[in-house]
Enzyme design. Sequence first.
Site, PDB file in Angstrom:
ATOM      1  CE  LYS A 106     103.225  63.876  16.748  1.00  0.00           C
ATOM      2  NZ  LYS A 106     104.088  64.993  16.316  1.00  0.00           N
ATOM      3  N   GLY A 218     120.218  60.470  19.291  1.00  0.00           N
ATOM      4  CA  GLY A 218     119.314  60.325  18.172  1.00  0.00           C
ATOM      5  C   GLY A 218     120.237  60.619  16.869  1.00  0.00           C
ATOM      6  N   GLY A 220     118.218  60.376  13.747  1.00  0.00           N
ATOM      7  CA  GLY A 220     117.305  60.480  12.524  1.00  0.00           C
ATOM      8  C   GLY A 220     117.246  61.710  12.008  1.00  0.00           C
ATOM      9  CG  ASN A 221     114.638  64.737   8.844  1.00  0.00           C
ATOM     10  OD1 ASN A 221     115.325  65.067   7.969  1.00  0.00           O
ATOM     11  ND2 ASN A 221     113.755  65.478   9.457  1.00  0.00           N
TER      12      ASN A 221
END
Length: 428
Positions: A106, A218, A220-221
Site C-alpha cells: 500500500k 460513501g 465514491g467509485n
Amino acid sequence: MTEELNPFAIAQKQLDQAAEIMGLDQATHELLRWPMREMHVRLPVRMDDGNVKVFQAFRVQYNGARGPTKGGIRYHPSETIDTVRALAAWMTWKTAVADIPLGGGKGGIICNPNEMSEWERERLSRAYIRAVGSVLGANLDVPAPDVATNPQIMSWMLDEYETIVGYHAPGVITGKPLPMGGSAGRGPATGIGVVVHIREALKRLGIDSKTTSISIQGFGNVAQSAAVNFVDMLGGTVLCVSCWDHKARTSYTYTKAGGVDPHYLQTIADAYGTIDKEAALDAGYEVEDGNAWLSKEADILIPAAIEGVITGDTVKSISPQVKILAEAANGPTTPEADLVLHERGTYVIPDFLCNSGGVTVSYFEQVQNAYGYYWEEADVHQRLDKKMTSAFHAVHETALKHKVDNRMGAYIVAVSRVAEACKLRGWV
C-alpha cells in the site's frame, strides 16, 4: 489515536486471534505481524504560486511470499503510516483469500488533493514515483488507485516510471485508462464484487434479493458501483447514500421516499463522489446528517468510505433489521463492534473478502499487460464473478468448520495460504 481506532493495531489483533485459532507457530506469526519493508519519503513539489511544499509519503510492502506486492496509493490529509501498514496487511490477506498470485502492499501521501490544482497533483504524482520507483515493478510491487487517486493519476505515474527506466512497462501500475493498457471492467469491479458477495450471502440466508434494501456510506467509485449494481443485478432498493461534501467540509445523507436512484445521483456527483446538494434538493431528495445512514432500517449496510466508522459506540445505532454488513471499505469495523455484531447474529462479509473485486481485476489487468492481449468487459466480469463466488464459499465453509465468524473464517483461509508460501520458501 487510541488503540481501538488505530487501524494497524486492529489488523494485528485480528491476525493474533486467527493465529491462536489456527495454532500458528510463533515464528510465522511474528513474521506476519509486521511489514517486510516500508519506505518513508519526503516529496518537494513546486506549487502553482512558485513556492515549494514538502509532502510526506509512504510505500509499504507487507508480504510478498505469494507474489509481487500489490496495493493502491491514496491521497488523504489524515494519512498515517499505521493506516498504510494496516491497508498493506489487509491487501496481503485480500489477494490470498481471492487466491491470486500476489502479495500485499500500500502507499499513501499526506495531502488534500481537493485543494490542489491539476498541475500540482501531476507534479506530486510524478515526485512520488521518482522517490519510490526503485522498489516498483511488475515483478516487484504494483500500485493502483485508491482513495482520491484515479486512472489519470496512474497515467502520470506510469509515464514517470517509464521515463526513468527508458522502456514501456504497462504492468507496473494497474487501474490505468484503456488507452494506457487498462482493463475493461476495472472501474466498477470492486462494487460488482461487493454485490456478488451480497448475492451469495442472501442465498445462504434464504432471502430474496428483490425484497431487500441497502444503506451506503460513501459515494465514491466503489459505493456508486455497489449501489448501481445492487439495483441492476439484484433488483433491490437503495434507501440512502451518504457522502463527504468537501466544500462544506461535512458529510450528508441523501434519502428519498421509495429509495434513491443511484443512476441519477451519479449524474450530480463530482469526481470525488460529492453529491451536488442543491441539485439533490431540487430533485426531491431529503438531506440528513452524515451519520444517518448507520441507523436506517435497511436489510444491508454497506460502509464504503474510510476505516473505523463502526465502533463499540456507533454500533449501537445500527437497526435490529440489519441482516448483513457488507464491508466495501477497508477496516470499517473495530473488534469491539465485531463482538456486538456477532452476538446479534449479523452476517458480516469482511472487508478483505467483500472488496477484493478491485484487486482481482487489477490482477487480470496485469495478465493482459503481460500477454498484450485484452479481454472484452463481459469476459472480465464473468471471470470476476467466478473468483468472487469461489472466495465467498471458501470463507463461509471455513467459518462453519471452525465455528467462528466470517472475519475469522477469512483470516484462516488467507493466513494459511500466506503461511504455507512462507514455509515453502524456507523463511520460517
